[in-house]
Design a protein around this motif. Structure first.
Motif, short mmCIF file in Angstrom:
data_model
loop_
_atom_site.label_atom_id
_atom_site.label_comp_id
_atom_site.label_asym_id
_atom_site.label_seq_id
_atom_site.Cartn_x
_atom_site.Cartn_y
_atom_site.Cartn_z
N HIS A 1 -1.08 3.28 -20.45
CA HIS A 1 -1.90 4.25 -19.73
C HIS A 1 -2.29 3.65 -18.38
CE1 HIS A 1 -2.39 6.94 -23.19
NE2 HIS A 1 -2.49 5.84 -23.92
N ARG A 2 -2.47 4.54 -17.40
CA ARG A 2 -2.87 4.17 -16.04
C ARG A 2 -1.80 3.34 -15.34
NH1 ARG A 2 -9.09 2.44 -17.36
NH2 ARG A 2 -9.54 4.23 -18.68
N THR A 3 -0.57 3.62 -15.65
CA THR A 3 0.52 2.96 -14.92
C THR A 3 0.71 3.71 -13.61
OG1 THR A 3 2.16 4.36 -16.03
CG2 THR A 3 1.66 2.25 -17.05
N ASP A 4 0.71 3.00 -12.51
CA ASP A 4 0.86 3.68 -11.22
C ASP A 4 2.13 3.29 -10.48
OD1 ASP A 4 0.32 1.15 -10.06
OD2 ASP A 4 -1.82 1.58 -9.96
N GLY A 5 2.74 2.15 -10.87
CA GLY A 5 3.99 1.73 -10.23
C GLY A 5 3.87 1.47 -8.74
N VAL A 6 2.63 1.34 -8.26
CA VAL A 6 2.41 1.31 -6.82
C VAL A 6 3.07 0.10 -6.14
CG1 VAL A 6 0.20 0.07 -6.95
CG2 VAL A 6 0.64 1.64 -5.05
N GLU A 7 3.18 -1.01 -6.85
CA GLU A 7 3.76 -2.19 -6.22
C GLU A 7 5.25 -2.01 -5.93
OE1 GLU A 7 2.89 -5.76 -8.35
OE2 GLU A 7 0.76 -5.71 -7.82
N ALA A 8 5.88 -1.05 -6.61
CA ALA A 8 7.30 -0.79 -6.35
C ALA A 8 7.52 -0.20 -4.97
CB ALA A 8 7.85 0.16 -7.41
N ARG A 9 6.48 0.37 -4.38
CA ARG A 9 6.60 0.97 -3.04
C ARG A 9 6.87 -0.11 -1.97
NH1 ARG A 9 4.92 6.27 -2.89
NH2 ARG A 9 3.68 7.02 -4.66
N TYR A 10 6.56 -1.35 -2.29
CA TYR A 10 6.68 -2.42 -1.29
C TYR A 10 7.86 -3.35 -1.60
CZ TYR A 10 1.94 -0.67 -0.95
OH TYR A 10 0.84 0.16 -0.85
#
Length: 853
Positions: free
Chosen positions: A236-245
């Motif tokens: 839960h609360r996985t955002d994957g945001v670090e993949a954007r960089y």
């Protein structure tokens, strides 16, 4: 995770369709999915219009969900207007306008979509549309709505309690997540499931990548990911945001290009599935759409069949084009061998030939028609060299003795690397079947064009195989498969030990042999923070959140009550105790203020009345107060969730527990007299006395409402979470994993080297001599019939047992578990004595048969 009240609505939705005559579970799921898809489609079209493309509803505005709601009692509108439009959906947009959206791979999937609800069942349709709107009204139109839509669909699928065709069963999601984590994929690595069903492996792989690249924050000096895991591993609360960089180099259209990892994680080209059942494939595709995967590549087709004349299928199942295979292919099925792909490098050929219409020559059939074996060869062919596979297989694949079974296992062990075999409990597929299964993990090492003759003349690429026996997987073993959160779960132990084996080899396998590794478990109470209504006003329940500094980030999302209200402890029982204690104190203070004028009036009258009349005055004052309290407390119930509210029950108990006794009345009198201590016994009236100003009705209700809001903070549903680290250690009496050599030479003390310098196959340290191995391989381990020559291999090695890969075959015997008052040596001595008696008896029987006695 779906809240209990949402599951209840889904159950009601399911029941309504069932009662309306849609008793086939898959049909019912498909019909509900169509409605979910139609709701989602309007959001997809809005995103397309924001990119400057025309609406797919141009000229068909009555097909929008917003219009369908207006016609919700009219199934005929769906049957005669909406679904004909849906079947032609591909015609209402161009390929360019679909790029990067879920519609890119629509590919005429809806050509045979029909709404099957009886036209006379308008009330059923109305209820269904209302419930779907209720499900998502709480989450708005953002990512929260998408999460709920995906979770709702998964919950629907979990309710399908009947098996599909040809041994197809829905794979438990906790096993899927476990298998994905065993392979540990990265963005840009292509994954295929050749028997995809509803797409569980594919979207779980994407979920895993999102989890892997979720943002981190520093807590107590330690960098920790922001996601949380349920007790069974659900993230839960996985955002994957670090993949954007992060950018990765991938090969697309034959060229090396750099792409952003976020885009790769949402690109359906990297998550490919095939299923032979058109309905199942469509449900699987919509499942991936509802989970937010762009351009899902889940297609209908027979992945085992002939590819000639099927360009789309041929492209999907092209050999050596995938880095990972994740699958649970059909068990115990057979296929028509004539229809199999005629690629001899894919499926080994047998000796049988048959005439085929349209061919001048006879077709040589594959070595087997067993689907579970054919899928294994298919998966090997799909993998590129270095690619890895995790697949659930029936136990028979591991020990079957047909030519096909033995050849498959020999090929896996000799030309590739079998990394592990994880034996699963017999009930993991209940209620569908009790078939005993295992997870097989292997890595492709040999290109299809470099295959060699399996005659034992080469050293197997697999040196050792790691085995693990799962006894507990977190669910009961009966047909109900009830969850057992917080209990020991061997899957966590297996995961950690497999990682150690894979990264450190034999030394890693020797670690923690008699230790069980587990995460820690904790309980939390979660709730969906519905703060504002459609008019952007705080909802009654949202009043409990009014003090939050920024409500926008919380609205529609699921949070722990300790995150929403930082004064609360995380553990639900501690939070309840904290709130109840504070509420009880506040209640007493408020009741004293509310009772004060009633108590004062009774007190003042008591000075001029008899003791009997005074008692009646007091009793009347108490009844007036109790009626007032119940009425006002009832009005405060608007603060609580309408369904499944634990806080409302606490509130009612608090109100019920407020008893007006002599001590409370005495405190009320004290408040009435500005803090002075008074007895409740009659006293003469003091004409000069000025009582404290009483609470007005509005002040009373406002104060009681404030207490109710504090109690309402306890609303939500309890979940069991596990720690990210698996570091809790407990002792095991018997090891759950073991490692077995694939090829081990039997001791041959009579062997001599060609030059006569060496005698015996093994040296003084018990190590086999390289010269002996060379001579053994030169002579060949197998005869002309493919049978292993006797005496060459240790019978306890895998190759010495027809490459049997069943975990139980090699489970070490633990003498410490013997329940006997005799020592091990005494028991062995008795066995030897018994053996001699049996041999003596057989000798005597033979002599009698031969007439010597």
């Amino acid at each position: 995770m779906l809240a209990p009240h949402i599951k209840k609505k889904v159950d009601e939705l399911w029941s309504r369709f069932w009662a309306a005559g849609l008793t086939n579970p898959l049909v019912a799921v498909e019909q509900i999915t169509y409605l979910l898809f139609l709701k989602r489609l309007e959001d997809i079209d809005l995103k397309r219009q924001q990119r400057g493309f025309p609406s797919i509803y141009a000229g068909f505005e009555t097909c929008k969900w917003s219009y369908i709601r207006q016609e919700k009692t009219n199934p005929t509108h769906l049957i005669e207007v909406v679904f004909p439009w849906l079947r032609d959906l591909d015609k209402h947009f161009t390929g360019a306008s679909a790029d990067g959206t879920e519609l890119a791979s629509l590919n005429n999937r809806m050509a045979d979509a029909y709404f099957q609800l009886d036209p006379n069942k308008g009330k059923v349709l109305s209820d269904a549309i209302d419930k779907i709107d209720e499900l998502f009204a709480r989450a708005g139109d953002g990512s929260a709505a998408q999460d709920i839509m995906g979770d709702t669909f998964e919950y629907l699928l979990s309710e399908v309690a009947t098996a599909g065709k040809n041994g197809q069963f829905r794979t438990p999601r906790h096993l899927i997540r476990f298998m994905v984590e065993l392979l540990d994929p990265e963005p840009g690595q292509r994954i295929i499931d050749p028997a995809a069903g509803t797409g569980g492996f594919l979207f779980s792989a994407q979920q895993y990548l999102m989890r892997k690249y979720t943002a981190k924050e520093t807590r107590d000096g330690v960098e920790t990911p922001n996601f949380v895991l349920e007790w069974d591993g659900a993230p839960h609360r996985t955002d994957g945001v670090e993949a954007r960089y992060v950018e990765k180099e991938v090969i697309e259209l034959g060229k090396r290009v750099k792409r952003n990892c976020w885009d790769l994680m949402h690109d359906g080209h990297y998550f490919v599935g095939i299923d032979n059942d058109r309905t199942m494939a469509r449900i699987g595709w919509m499942n991936m759409v509802l989970h937010g995967l762009n351009d899902p590549h889940l297609f209908q087709g027979d992945s085992l069949s002939e590819r000639n004349g099927k360009p789309q299928l041929a492209k999907i199942v092209e050999q050596e084009t995938y880095q990972f295979v994740l699958a649970n292919p059909p068990f115990t099925g057979t296929v028509d061998a004539i229809d199999l792909d005629d690629d001899s490098a894919r499926f080994p050929k047998g000796n049988k030939k048959v005439a085929v219409a349209g061919r001048s020559d006879k077709k040589t059939l594959a070595i087997t028609d067993k689907s579970e074996l054919l899928f294994m060869w298919l998966m090997l062919d799909l993998l590129e060299v270095g690619g890895r596979c995790a697949v659930i297989i029936p136990e028979g694949v591991l020990f079957g003795n047909t030519d096909a079974h033995v050849r498959l296992r020999r090929e896996l062990l000799t030309e590739h690397v079998v990394e592990g075999v994880i034996s699963l409990p017999g009930g993991v597929f209940q209620p569908y079947t009790g078939v005993k299964t295992s997870i097989l993990i292997f890595r492709k090492e040999t290109r299809r064009d470099d295959k060699q003759t399996l005659n034992g003349s080469i050293t197997p690429r697999t040196e050792h195989v790691w085995f693990y026996e799962v006894e507990e997987d977190g669910y009961s073993r009966d047909a109900k498969r009830n969850p057992r959160p917080g209990q020991n779960n061997d899957l966590w132990d297996a995961l950690e030990k497999f990682k150690a084996w894979r990264t450190q080899g034999l030394s890693g396998a020797q670690q923690n042999e008699k230790v069980l590794l587990q995460p820690t478990f904790r309980a939390e109470r979660w709730r969906q923070a519905l703060l504002r209504d459609t008019a952007d006003k705080l909802t009654p329940a949202g009043e409990a959140f009014a003090a939050l500094p920024d409500t926008s980030m919380w609205d529609g999302q699921v949070w722990g009550i300790h995150e929403l209200f930082t004064e609360l402890p995380a553990a639900p029982n501690e939070a309840e105790a904290f709130v109840i204690a504070n509420a009880q104190t506040a209640f007493i203070e408020l009741l004293v203020k509310r009772l004060a004028p009633l108590a004062g009036a009774a007190y003042q009258r008591g000075g001029n009345h008899s003791e009997e009349q005074t008692a009646k005055d007091w009793e009347k004052a108490i009844k007036i107060f109790e009626v007032d309290l119940k009425r006002t407390a009832k009005e405060c119930e608007s603060c609580f969730e309408k369904e499944d509210s634990p806080a409302l029950a606490i509130w009612k108990n608090l109100v019920k527990s407020q008893k007006v006794d002599s001590e409370l009345m005495q405190r009320a009198l004290g408040h009435y007299h500005n803090g002075a201590t008074y007895s409740i016994n009659p006293s003469p009236v003091n004409p000069a006395f000025k009582p404290k100003k009483p609470l007005s009705d509005d002040e009373w209700k406002t104060a009681l409402l404030a207490i109710a809001r504090e109690v309402a903070k306890l609303d939500g549903f309890d979940v069991t979470l596990r720690s990210l680290a698996i570091d809790q250690v407990s002792e095991l009496k018997v090891a759950k994993h073991w490692v077995v050599p694939v090829r081990a030479s039997a001791i041959n003390s009579e062997w001599q080297s060609a030059d006569g310098q060496l005698t015996g196959s093994h040296d003084a340290n018990g190590m086999v001599r390289p010269a002996y191995i060379e001579s053994m391989l030169a002579a060949g381990l197998y005869d002309d019939k493919g049978e292993l020559k006797e005496g060459l291999l240790d019978p306890d090695c895998i190759e010495g047992r027809d490459c049997n890969l069943s975990a139980g075959q090699y489970k070490p015997f633990d003498f410490t578990q013997l329940k006997s008052d005799k020592s091990v040596s005494e028991l062995i001595g008795e066995l030897k004595s018994t053996e001699q008696q049996i041999i003596g008896g057989l000798d005597k029987l033979l002599a009698m048969v031969e007439g010597r006695e």
